[in-house]
Scaffold this active site. Structure first.
Site, short mmCIF file in Angstrom:
data_model
loop_
_atom_site.label_atom_id
_atom_site.label_comp_id
_atom_site.label_asym_id
_atom_site.label_seq_id
_atom_site.Cartn_x
_atom_site.Cartn_y
_atom_site.Cartn_z
CD GLU A 114 -2.39 -1.34 2.79
OE1 GLU A 114 -2.35 -0.37 3.56
OE2 GLU A 114 -2.90 -2.43 3.08
CE LYS A 116 4.75 5.22 7.15
NZ LYS A 116 4.67 6.66 7.46
CG ASP A 118 3.80 12.53 5.32
OD1 ASP A 118 3.61 12.13 6.48
OD2 ASP A 118 4.70 13.31 5.00
NE ARG A 137 0.41 5.87 15.78
CZ ARG A 137 1.47 6.03 16.53
NH1 ARG A 137 1.73 7.21 17.06
NH2 ARG A 137 2.29 5.03 16.76
CD GLU A 173 -1.82 8.47 7.67
OE1 GLU A 173 -2.16 7.55 8.45
OE2 GLU A 173 -0.77 9.13 7.82
CE1 TYR A 225 -3.64 2.35 9.02
CE2 TYR A 225 -3.54 4.36 7.74
CZ TYR A 225 -3.38 3.70 8.94
OH TYR A 225 -3.00 4.38 10.05
CE LYS A 290 -0.74 -2.08 6.17
NZ LYS A 290 -2.06 -1.44 6.20
CE LYS A 314 9.25 7.12 5.67
NZ LYS A 314 9.49 7.46 7.07
CB CYS A 408 15.88 47.74 9.16
SG CYS A 408 14.45 47.39 8.13
CB CYS A 411 13.27 51.74 7.96
SG CYS A 411 13.63 50.85 9.48
CB CYS A 426 13.37 46.18 11.68
SG CYS A 426 12.95 47.92 11.56
CB CYS A 431 10.11 49.52 9.62
SG CYS A 431 10.93 48.76 8.20
S1 IVH Z 1 -0.59 0.38 8.75
C1 IVH Z 1 0.79 -1.67 12.20
N1 IVH Z 1 -0.93 1.35 6.35
O1 IVH Z 1 2.01 5.25 8.93
C2 IVH Z 1 0.10 -0.98 11.16
N2 IVH Z 1 -0.12 2.78 8.05
O2 IVH Z 1 4.29 4.52 10.86
C3 IVH Z 1 0.09 0.46 11.35
N3 IVH Z 1 0.24 5.09 7.34
O3 IVH Z 1 0.52 5.63 12.07
C4 IVH Z 1 -0.38 1.24 10.26
N4 IVH Z 1 -0.39 4.83 5.25
O4 IVH Z 1 -0.47 6.89 10.13
C5 IVH Z 1 -0.54 1.59 7.61
N5 IVH Z 1 -1.31 2.11 4.19
C6 IVH Z 1 -0.93 2.34 5.44
C7 IVH Z 1 -0.50 3.62 5.86
C8 IVH Z 1 -0.11 3.80 7.18
C9 IVH Z 1 0.04 5.68 6.15
C10 IVH Z 1 0.77 5.75 8.55
C11 IVH Z 1 -0.11 5.60 9.75
C12 IVH Z 1 0.74 5.01 10.85
C13 IVH Z 1 2.11 5.26 10.33
C14 IVH Z 1 2.98 4.14 10.79
#
Ligand code: IVH
Length: 674
Positions: A114, A116, A118, A137, A173, A225, A290, A314, A408, A411, A426, A431
Site C-alpha cells: 500500500e 504510505k 503522509d 492516534r 489516514e 487501511y 504487510k 520509505k 534594517c 528603513c 527591526c 518601518c
Molecule cells: S498500517 C501496524 N498502512 O504510517 C500498522 N499505516 O508509521 C500500522 N500510514 O501511524 C499502520 N499509510 O499513520 C498503515 N497504508 C498504510 C498507511 C499507514 C500511512 C501511517 C499511519 C501510521 C504510520 C505508521
C-alpha cells in the site's frame, strides 16, 4: 404528508444521498449530476426543518455540528495504534523479508503493498452501523476525541452502506490533497495571512480545530487501511479481502494497493511509485508492505510498538545539489529579518526551485553555509524547500561567510537581536516594510476588505506620505486621492465608499486586521467570542486571555504586548474617532428584548433529554449566551449527570445552579413566550 409517509421519504432520501455520497467521495465515480444530488439534499433539509424531531445524528445533513463545549476528550484505543519499522533501502527490506520467512518456518506468504500516505492516523468506531467516535492516534494508546471534526469529512461514511459487525473500528489516514492545500494557501495569501508549510501539518491542525465548520472548509479526505476491531467478527481472514469488505461497507480504499507474491514484485511496486509519486494527488512517503494472512500476522506478533508483519519501505527524501548564488534578507510584517537562499534554479520534488528558507543567522552558521557554496536542497512536501548544508568538497575558497546586516534593509534602523529570540528584528513599527505589509494585510480580504486599495495603491499611499499608520486611511480625503497620478474619479469614489463601508466590519475582522503577532483570523474569532470590544481585549490580563478556550500563553502575551505599546493605543483611538466600529455587533432590535438577554449559561455533565449543542442553540435563540468555564459572569451552571470540576467552581463562586428538569422548565416557559 402523513407522519409515516414523511419518515419513509426521509429514510429514502438519506439512503439515496448516502449512496451518491459514496459514489462521489469514496468511489470517485458519481452516477448523478451535482445538481441532481443537491436537489435530494435540499428536499431532505426541508423535511427536517419542518419535522425537527426526525433529525438524527447520522443524517447526511448533520456533518457539521457544534464544537465540543469542553475541548477534546481523551479516548482510549481498544487496541493500540501501532507504528511501523522502516526500511530505508532494498537490503533492509530483504532483511525484514528473511526474518518473516524464518519465523514462518519457510511457509510461503502473500504481501499487500500500500502507499504510505503522509497524513494523520485516525480510528473510526461504528456502533450498529453508525459512526459514534473518531479519534486521533495520540501516543498510540490514548488519542483525542475528534468525532465532531471527522464527521465533516465527506469520504468518511456516517453510516455503513450494508450491515456489518455490530461494533466495528477501522483505521485510516486523513490527509489534504495537494490541490486543496494549494487552494487554501492561495486564499490565505489573498487575505494576507501567513501560508501553511505543508499539507500534513495543515491536515493535522484542521482535525484538531475546535470548530467543525473550520474543519469542513478544509476539504480533508481519508483512505482506510486497516481493521482495528470487529465484534462478532464475520470479517475476512486477510488484509486484502478485509479492505475489499470495508469498501463494500462504504469506506474509501486506495486504488493503488497491490497483492505481491515475491519480494521482486514488491520492489517493482516500490520503484513504480518512486517514479510516479509526484503524480499522486497526495503525498506518499513510502510503501507499506504487510503480510496478507491475519493468522500469520498473529504468529509474527509485535515487538514494542512495531508489528513484525509489516514494514514501511520509505522513499528517499528528494534532495538535489545546486549553487547558492546569494543570501537575501526580507523584512516581515512583524519586523523579523528573514534570510533566504537565492539558488541556481533546479528541479526537486517535481517542482522548479529558485529559493529556499534559511531560517536565521545562527542556523546558517551552524550549518556553515557560505555564499557561492554548492548546497544540498531538500523538498519534503514543503512549499519552500530547505537548504540542508554545503558540499564542502566542492569549495573553491572564494565562498563568502554571510553576515546579517546590522541595519534594517528597508528603513535603516539598527537591528536588535535578543538572546531568547532566534530572529533579528527591526524594532521600528513604522518601518515601511512592516508598515507596507501591515497596510496590505489591513485592507485585505479577510481583514477590513477595502476593495480598490490593493498592494499597488497601498505602496503609493505610503510613499506619498498620506498614511503613516492604518488609521490614517480613514482620514484621507477624496481630493488627496485625486491628486495621485493615475487616480481617476471613479476609482477614488470607489475607494472612498469602500473605506466608509469598512468602518462597520465585525469586531473579529478589525482585531485580525490590526496584524497583532500570532492573531490570525481564527484566534481573532475566538477572542471576540469572549470579549465584546477592543477595549475589553486591551484591558484583559494574560490570565483572562488564557481563560478563553484555544488561547494559549504565547497568544495572550502577544495581545498584552501589543496593547501595551502607546503607538498602538493611539491608532485604536484614531480608528475610534474616525467612526470605525470597535464593539461587537449590538443585538438587533427584536433580539434586544429576548428573555435570556444578558444571561450566561455554563454546562457540566451529561444531559439525558437533549444534546449539549441543542441546549446551547436554544439558549442562544432566546438571547442568552454560553461559556465553557464558570466565571463571575456566569448566571447559571446547568448540572447534568456526572458533573465535572465546574460544579466546584460554581460552589466556590456562589453561582446559581439548575438541574436538567429546571433548565427544561425554564426553556419551555420562555420558549412559549419568545
Ligand atoms: S498500517 C501496524 N498502512 O504510517 C500498522 N499505516 O508509521 C500500522 N500510514 O501511524 C499502520 N499509510 O499513520 C498503515 N497504508 C498504510 C498507511 C499507514 C500511512 C501511517 C499511519 C501510521 C504510520 C505508521
Amino acid at each position: 404528508m402523513a407522519d409515516t409517509k414523511v419518515q419513509e421519504r426521509v429514510d429514502q432520501l438519506r439512503k439515496e444521498i448516502n449512496y451518491h455520497n459514496n459514489r462521489y467521495h469514496v468511489l470517485d465515480d458519481p452516477v448523478v449530476s451535482d445538481s441532481q444530488f443537491d436537489k435530494l439534499v435540499i428536499e431532505l433539509k426541508d423535511l427536517e426543518t419542518q419535522h425537527p424531531e426526525l433529525v438524527t445524528p447520522d443524517s447526511p445533513t448533520q456533518r457539521v455540528g457544534a464544537p465540543p463545549a469542553e475541548g477534546f476528550a481523551q479516548v482510549e484505543h481498544s487496541l493500540p495504534m501501532l507504528s511501523l519499522a522502516n526500511a530505508f533501502n532494498y537490503q533492509e527490506l530483504e532483511a525484514w523479508y528473511h526474518r518473516v520467512t524464518n519465523l514462518l518456518e519457510g511457509a510461503s506468504f502473500d504481501m499487500v503493498c500500500e502507499l504510505k500516505i503522509d497524513g494523520l492516523a485516525v480510528a473510526l468506531t461504528y456502533q450498529d452501523g453508525r459512526l459514534v467516535q473518531g479519534a486521533t492516534r495520540g501516543d498510540g494508546y490514548r488519542g483525542e476525541d475528534v468525532t465532531h471534526n471527522l464527521r465533516t469529512i465527506n469520504s468518511i461514511p456516517l453510516s455503513l452502506l450494508e450491515a456489518g459487525p455490530p461494533r466495528l473500528e477501522v483505521r485510516g489516514e486523513v490527509f489534504m490533497s495537494g490541490e486543496a492545500f494549494a487552494k487554501l494557501n492561495k486564499e490565505r495569501e489573498a487575505q494576507g495571512e501567513p501560508l501553511y508549510a505543508n499539507p500534513r501539518n495543515t491536515a493535522a491542525g484542521s482535525v484538531r480545530q475546535l470548530d467543525p465548520a473550520m474543519t469542513a472548509s478544509r476539504n480533508l479526505e481519508i483512505y482506510v487501511y486497516a481493521l482495528g476491531y470487529a465484534q462478532e467478527n464475520g470479517m475476512p481472514d486477510n488484509q486484502w479481502d478485509t479492505l475489499e469488505r470495508l469498501k463494500e461497507l462504504g469506506f474509501r480504499i486506495s486504488l493503488h494497493n497491490r497483492i505481491c507474491r515475491t519480494l521482486g514484485e514488491v520492489e517493482d511496486y516500490y520503484r513504480q511509485w518512486l517514479e510516479e509519486r509526484h503524480d499522486l494527488p497526495f503525498q506518499a512517503d513510502g510503501v507499506v508492505v504487510k503480510v496478507n494472512s491475519f493468522e500469520y500476522q498473529q504468529q509474527l506478533g509485535v515487538v514494542g510498538r512495531e508489528p513484525r508483519w509489516a514494514v514501511a519501505y520509505k522513499f528517499p527524501a528528494e534532495q538535489v545539489v545546486t549553487r547558492l548564488l546569494d543570501i537575501g534578507v526580507n523584512v516581515g510584517r512583524t519586523g523579523s529579518l528573514n534570510p533566504f537562499a537565492i539558488l541556481e534554479p533546479v528541479v526537486v520534488g517535481g517542482a522548479t526551485v529558485k529559493m529556499a528558507t534559511l531560517h536565521n543567522e545562527e542556523d546558517i552558521h551552524r550549518k556553515d553555509i557560505r555564499i557561492g557554496d554548492w548546497v544540498t536542497v531538500e523538498r519534503a512536501g514543503e512549499v519552500i524547500p530547505q537548504v540542508i548544508g554545503p558540499v564542502v568538497a566542492r569549495r573553491t575558497g572564494k565562498e563568502k561567510v554571510f553576515q546579517m546586516p546590522d541595519r534594517c534593509t528597508v528603513c535603516g534602523t539598527a537591528v536588535v537581536k535578543s538572546p531568547d529570540d532566534a530572529m533579528h528584528r527591526c524594532p521600528n513599527t513604522a518601518c515601511p516594510a512592516q508598515f507596507f505589509e501591515l497596510l496590505k494585510h489591513f485592507v485585505g480580504k479577510g481583514a477590513m476588505d477595502i476593495d480598490g486599495l490593493g498592494e499597488r495603491w497601498s505602496r503609493i499611499l505610503i510613499d506619498q506620505g498620506l498614511v503613516e499608520d492604518v488609521a490614517d486611511l480613514y482620514y484621507i480625503t477624496k481630493e488627496q486621492l485625486l491628486g495621485l497620478e493615475r487616480m481617476g474619479d471613479k476609482l477614488a469614489t470607489r475607494i472612498m465608499d469602500n473605506i466608509e463601508v469598512s468602518k462597520s466590519r465585525p469586531l473579529s475582522r478589525v482585531l485580525f486586521a490590526l496584524g497583532i503577532l500570532h492573531i490570525g483570523s481564527e484566534m481573532a474569532d475566538l477572542l471576540t467570542q469572549s470579549f465584546h470590544s477592543i477595549d475589553e481585549i486591551a484591558a484583559a490580563t494574560e490570565e483572562q486571555l488564557t481563560d478563553v478556550p484555544g488561547i494559549g500563553p504565547k497568544i495572550a502575551a502577544s495581545v498584552v504586548t501589543y496593547f501595551g505599546v502607546d503607538n498602538n493605543r493611539e491608532v485604536i483611538q484614531k480608528l475610534r474617532a474616525a467612526g470605525v466600529k470597535l464593539e461587537q455587533e449590538a443585538p438587533s432590535g427584536e433580539a434586544a428584548d429576548l428573555p435570556l438577554k444578558g444571561k450566561t449559561f455554563c454546562l457540566t455533565g451529561t444531559l439525558s433529554s437533549m444534546s449539549r449543542s441543542k441546549v446551547e442553540a436554544k439558549i442562544k435563540a432566546l438571547g442568552g449566551s454560553t461559556s465553557s468555564n464558570v466565571t463571575r459572569k456566569t448566571t447559571y451552571l446547568v448540572v447534568g449527570a456526572d458533573p465535572g470540576s465546574k460544579l466546584d467552581a460554581a460552589n466556590r463562586l456562589g453561582t446559581e445552579t439548575l438541574d436538567e428538569g429546571q433548565l427544561l422548565e425554564l426553556l419551555e416557559t420562555l420558549g412559549i413566550r419568545a
